[in-house]
Design a protein around this motif. Structure first.
Motif, PDB file in Angstrom:
ATOM      1  N   PHE A 161       0.882  -1.176   0.000  1.00 27.73           N
ATOM      2  CA  PHE A 161       0.000   0.000   0.000  1.00 27.73           C
ATOM      3  C   PHE A 161       0.913   1.218   0.000  1.00 27.73           C
ATOM      4  CE2 PHE A 161      -2.618  -3.298   1.753  1.00 27.73           C
ATOM      5  CZ  PHE A 161      -3.916  -3.019   1.336  1.00 27.73           C
ATOM      6  N   CYS A 162       0.748   2.097  -0.987  1.00 30.78           N
ATOM      7  CA  CYS A 162       1.656   3.238  -1.009  1.00 30.78           C
ATOM      8  C   CYS A 162       0.910   4.554  -1.181  1.00 30.78           C
ATOM      9  CB  CYS A 162       2.749   3.058  -2.055  1.00 30.78           C
ATOM     10  SG  CYS A 162       2.220   2.409  -3.629  1.00 30.78           S
ATOM     11  N   THR A 163       1.682   5.627  -1.139  1.00 31.25           N
ATOM     12  CA  THR A 163       1.091   6.954  -1.243  1.00 31.25           C
ATOM     13  C   THR A 163       1.074   7.413  -2.688  1.00 31.25           C
ATOM     14  OG1 THR A 163       3.147   8.202  -1.134  1.00 31.25           O
ATOM     15  CG2 THR A 163       2.197   7.490   0.965  1.00 31.25           C
ATOM     16  N   TYR A 164       0.668   8.647  -2.875  1.00 29.12           N
ATOM     17  CA  TYR A 164       0.719   9.246  -4.215  1.00 29.12           C
ATOM     18  C   TYR A 164       2.152   9.308  -4.732  1.00 29.12           C
ATOM     19  CZ  TYR A 164       1.560  13.049  -0.961  1.00 29.12           C
ATOM     20  OH  TYR A 164       2.030  13.788   0.082  1.00 29.12           O
ATOM     21  N   ARG A 165       3.147   9.219  -3.838  1.00 25.07           N
ATOM     22  CA  ARG A 165       4.524   9.085  -4.294  1.00 25.07           C
ATOM     23  C   ARG A 165       4.799   7.580  -4.343  1.00 25.07           C
ATOM     24  NH1 ARG A 165       7.557  13.225  -4.134  1.00 25.07           N
ATOM     25  NH2 ARG A 165       6.653  14.057  -2.225  1.00 25.07           N
ATOM     26  N   GLY A 166       4.263   6.930  -5.382  1.00 24.83           N
ATOM     27  CA  GLY A 166       4.255   5.475  -5.362  1.00 24.83           C
ATOM     28  C   GLY A 166       4.728   4.800  -6.630  1.00 24.83           C
ATOM     29  N   HIS A 167       5.258   5.584  -7.570  1.00 25.38           N
ATOM     30  CA  HIS A 167       5.720   4.953  -8.820  1.00 25.38           C
ATOM     31  C   HIS A 167       6.757   3.871  -8.509  1.00 25.38           C
ATOM     32  CE1 HIS A 167       5.058   9.186 -10.835  1.00 25.38           C
ATOM     33  NE2 HIS A 167       3.950   8.676 -10.345  1.00 25.38           N
ATOM     34  N   HIS A 168       7.688   4.204  -7.601  1.00 28.20           N
ATOM     35  CA  HIS A 168       8.799   3.279  -7.327  1.00 28.20           C
ATOM     36  C   HIS A 168       8.310   1.990  -6.661  1.00 28.20           C
ATOM     37  CE1 HIS A 168       8.169   5.637  -3.776  1.00 28.20           C
ATOM     38  NE2 HIS A 168       9.311   5.404  -3.178  1.00 28.20           N
TER      39      HIS A 168
ATOM     40  N   VAL B 170       2.295  -4.287   3.729  1.00 28.22           N
ATOM     41  CA  VAL B 170       3.318  -3.263   3.962  1.00 28.22           C
ATOM     42  C   VAL B 170       2.779  -1.921   3.481  1.00 28.22           C
ATOM     43  CG1 VAL B 170       5.707  -2.582   3.572  1.00 28.22           C
ATOM     44  CG2 VAL B 170       5.092  -5.016   3.568  1.00 28.22           C
ATOM     45  N   ALA B 171       2.778  -0.946   4.384  1.00 35.93           N
ATOM     46  CA  ALA B 171       2.321   0.398   4.029  1.00 35.93           C
ATOM     47  C   ALA B 171       3.503   1.349   4.055  1.00 35.93           C
ATOM     48  CB  ALA B 171       1.251   0.863   5.014  1.00 35.93           C
ATOM     49  N   PHE B 172       3.725   2.017   2.947  1.00 38.80           N
ATOM     50  CA  PHE B 172       4.788   3.027   2.840  1.00 38.80           C
ATOM     51  C   PHE B 172       4.151   4.412   2.951  1.00 38.80           C
ATOM     52  CE2 PHE B 172       6.016  -0.714   0.404  1.00 38.80           C
ATOM     53  CZ  PHE B 172       7.297  -0.967   0.877  1.00 38.80           C
ATOM     54  N   PHE B 173       4.841   5.301   3.637  1.00 36.88           N
ATOM     55  CA  PHE B 173       4.264   6.647   3.817  1.00 36.88           C
ATOM     56  C   PHE B 173       5.402   7.620   4.134  1.00 36.88           C
ATOM     57  CE2 PHE B 173       4.138   4.167   7.673  1.00 36.88           C
ATOM     58  CZ  PHE B 173       4.717   4.996   8.627  1.00 36.88           C
ATOM     59  N   GLY B 174       5.095   8.901   4.020  1.00 36.80           N
ATOM     60  CA  GLY B 174       6.115   9.917   4.267  1.00 36.80           C
ATOM     61  C   GLY B 174       6.149  10.349   5.720  1.00 36.80           C
ATOM     62  N   ASP B 175       7.138  11.161   6.053  1.00 42.13           N
ATOM     63  CA  ASP B 175       7.263  11.646   7.429  1.00 42.13           C
ATOM     64  C   ASP B 175       6.059  12.493   7.837  1.00 42.13           C
ATOM     65  OD1 ASP B 175       9.440  12.922   5.439  1.00 42.13           O
ATOM     66  OD2 ASP B 175       8.341  14.521   6.433  1.00 42.13           O
TER      67      ASP B 175
END
Lengths: 328, 334
Positions: free
Chosen positions: A63-70, A141-146
């Motif tokens: 699961f990723c954010t709008y910064r998720g291309h990678h 797995v959830a990726f997110f920014g600070d």
């Protein structure tokens, strides 16, 4: 780091190159006015996606954010599908209905890119709950920014995952800026994610997010913990974005010396140097770079050749029956 | 037929579906050991166990987010949001996530989940625990909106919502929880998106939802007995999908339409219905559509004030009489 076998390390390097080259191409296509709308590039943050992407198993959920291309590419989604979606083409992963901020490829385990800050963390908790309920070995797995660490959904998700001991992994990509504002100016603790871990009975983990080996090993440990039924992990990866927050942002608010020092820690050249130091022939690496560039070129041409989506598709898939009817 | 309360019909509907489908799970605040703050979920924890009936912290974001993540990965969750007012705390999930993810991903996901919530006034709880917010929900593409008025419909429509492959926001009305009624024995499932004509009259059509349905029926009785006005009463039951065919057929036949809405006036569901009727059967109308709604104010707490602002049986009668008396020339013998 010696514990990582060479074939894995070469795969990590290839992934880094893929993410970097594809993301650079996205930027080029934007400058040519072929990428419409906004886009949030992950240049500089590729090591986190590559390390996790390789450590995760096929059935695991990203699961990723709008910064998720990678992250989308790191799970194996095709470049043409990613670039095509950015360009609003039929070949896009979402056939043009989602755009850059919503990249999704369920068959690759990419369960969506979410454009509301923090929104996906509770959703990842739900996927982890489902995995636990079904007795599967999957982890979410959830990726997110600070910046996400200061929104309520972060805390609600961490607490519920900890209380229910869910196979969820929360990965903070701390690139030092929430958007345009330094995270330290708006956060009461030094490490926006790790310093909050104790609130949920979790260990504080800080990883060099520009070191793909370190990320890969941290990912493996967290995934093993999740599969063992020992509950969630919260991992803070320190990193830096090379470009601004989004296409509208030249990032002039960042001190030149800070940018310079982080560019010296660029995850790609540093990893390349490490592999060379370990005796990998340079030709192996240049071959990888050449092949990836050719793949990015092919994907670019395929995306450019793809037509815009049919207008009728705007009226499909509101509902599970495929349609958009709200009345009889 | 067994007599059940509207309250007990909630647990009956959930139990019916949990017994037939292992994928159905239930989460919310105080729903398990406590049996729900409105006692709508008594017995479910004992029967289905803590693995399937899960008490949550006071975390509305986590409740709806977890329900969504579970729905995307093979389960069919039911999430309770204790009061519909609290939907405002987790509106991101209703408005941005649950309702749009299937569309945005070009159909890669289905989202079979139900959000149950206690809606409406009558309990003297004040402006943050008494709202009727069904019109908030119907403004969002991608989520179905259901609001039952009887115990039988609670069970049958809840079962249908749980089986539906799309997300459903299910509004229970807190002032109806003690209402009793006959519920069919055995498995009971209704179809979503079908209004019900509860009585058929020739002079006017009154369309209502949830707690406004019994009031509309009482008003129809009074209009018939005391004023000789014969009213059709329609229980809409569902705002999305909206059964416009039933509605248009009755309005065309009677020529006069009254909506009875508990939601505040602006952009209430009756406005959409009025628009549809005006566009599609204008020349069958004998008078303008009349909307009877809660005024555009927050809901006050004191019993006298709350009773004064929510549409009452007496107010429905008064509004009908005023409207038909105002244009005697257009009347069909009334």
């Amino acid at each position: 780091m010696e514990s990582i076998p060479l074939p894995i390390r070469l795969t990590l390097y290839k992934l880094l190159v893929e993410l970097r080259y594809c993301e650079k191409r996205a930027h080029d296509l934007f400058l040519q006015n072929l990428v419409k709308g906004t886009s949030h590039l992950a240049l500089g943050q590729e090591a986190i996606a590559a390390g996790f992407g390789l450590a995760m198993e096929k059935g695991d959920y990203t699961f990723c954010t709008y910064r998720g291309h990678h992250h989308t590419l790191a799970r194996g989604a095709p470049m043409c599908g990613v670039l095509g979606e950015l360009m609003g083409r039929q070949c896009g992963l979402l056939a043009g209905k989602g755009g850059s901020m919503h990249l999704t490829s369920v068959k690759h385990g990419v369960m969506g890119s979410y454009a509301i800050v923090g929104g996906h963390l509770p959703i990842a908790v739900g996927a982890a709950w489902s995995a636990q309920y079904r007795g599967s070995r999957q982890a979410a797995v959830a990726f997110f920014g600070d910046g996400t660490t200061n929104i309520g959904a972060f805390h609600e998700a961490l607490n519920l995952a900890a209380v229910w001991k869910l196979p969820a992994i929360f990965v903070c990509e701390n690139n030092l800026y929430m958007e345009y504002t330094p995270i330290r100016n708006v956060t009461a603790v030094e490490h926006p994610a790790a310093d909050r871990a104790a609130s949920y009975g979790l260990p504080a983990i800080v990883v060099d997010g520009n070191d793909v080996d370190a990320v890969y090993l941290a990912a493996g440990a967290a995934l093993a913990r999740a599969r063992a039924g020992d509950g969630p992990s919260l991992i803070e990866c320190k990193t830096y974005r090379h470009s601004g927050h989004s296409r509208a942002d030249p990032a002039k608010y960042r001190p030149a010396a800070e940018v310079e020092s982080w560019l010296e820690r660029d995850p790609l050249p540093t990893y390349r140097a490490r592999l060379l130091a370990h005796g990998v022939p340079e030709s192996n690496l240049t071959n990888i770079e050449r092949d990836v560039l050719a793949e990015v070129d092919r994907a670019t041409e395929a995306a450019k050749a793809s037509p815009p989506p049919a207008i009728e598709s705007a009226f499909t898939d509101v509902w599970a029956d495929g349609g958009a009817q709200w009345r009889n | 037929m067994a007599e059940l309360s509207y309250r007990d019909a909630v647990a009956a509907g959930i139990a019916q579906e949990m017994a037939r489908d292992e994928r159905v799970v239930f989460l919310g605040e105080d729903i398990g050991a406590a049996g729900g703050v409105f006692k709508t979920t008594v017995g479910l924890l004992d029967r289905f166990g803590p693995r399937r009936v899960r008490d949550t912290p006071i975390s509305e974001l986590a409740i709806l987010g977890a329900a969504m993540g579970a729905a995307m990965t093979g389960l069919r969750p039911i999430a309770e949001i204790m009061f519909s007012d609290f939907l405002a705390c987790c509106w991101d999930y209703v408005a941005n996530e649950i309702s749009k993810t299937r569309y945005m991903t070009n159909g890669q996901f289905t989202m079979p989940l139900v959000i149950r919530t206690a809606n409406g006034a009558g309990s003297r709880f004040g402006a943050q625990h008494s709202q009727s917010v069904e019109n908030w929900a119907m403004a969002i593409p991608g989520i179905k909106v259901v609001a039952p008025a009887t115990p039988a419909d609670v069970k049958g429509l809840l079962a249908a919502a749980i089986r539906d492959p799309d997300p459903v926001l299910f509004f229970e009305h807190k002032s109806l929880y003690s209402l009793k009624g006959e519920v069919p024995d055995g498995e009971h499932v209704e179809a979503l998106g079908r209004a019900k004509v509860l009585r058929r009259g020739d002079d006017i059509t009154i369309v209502a939802l949830a707690a406004m349905v019994p009031r509309a029926l009482q008003a129809a009785d009074i209009l018939q007995a005391q004023h000789g006005i014969s009213a059709t009463v329609i229980d809409l039951r569902s705002l999305v999908p909206l059964d416009t065919q039933t509605l248009l057929a009755e309005v065309t036949r009677t020529g006069r339409l009254f909506t009875v809405e508990e939601n505040p006036r602006l952009c209430g569901w009756g406005a959409e219905i009025s628009s549809i009727v005006t566009e599609e059967c204008f020349f069958d109308l004998d008078q303008p559509v009349v909307r009877i709604s809660t005024p555009h104010i927050p809901i006050p707490a004191a019993d006298a004030l709350e009773d004064a602002v929510i549409p009452s049986t007496a107010r429905i009668v008064t509004e009908v009489l005023r409207a038909v008396d105002f244009r005697p020339g257009a009347a069909r013998g009334i």
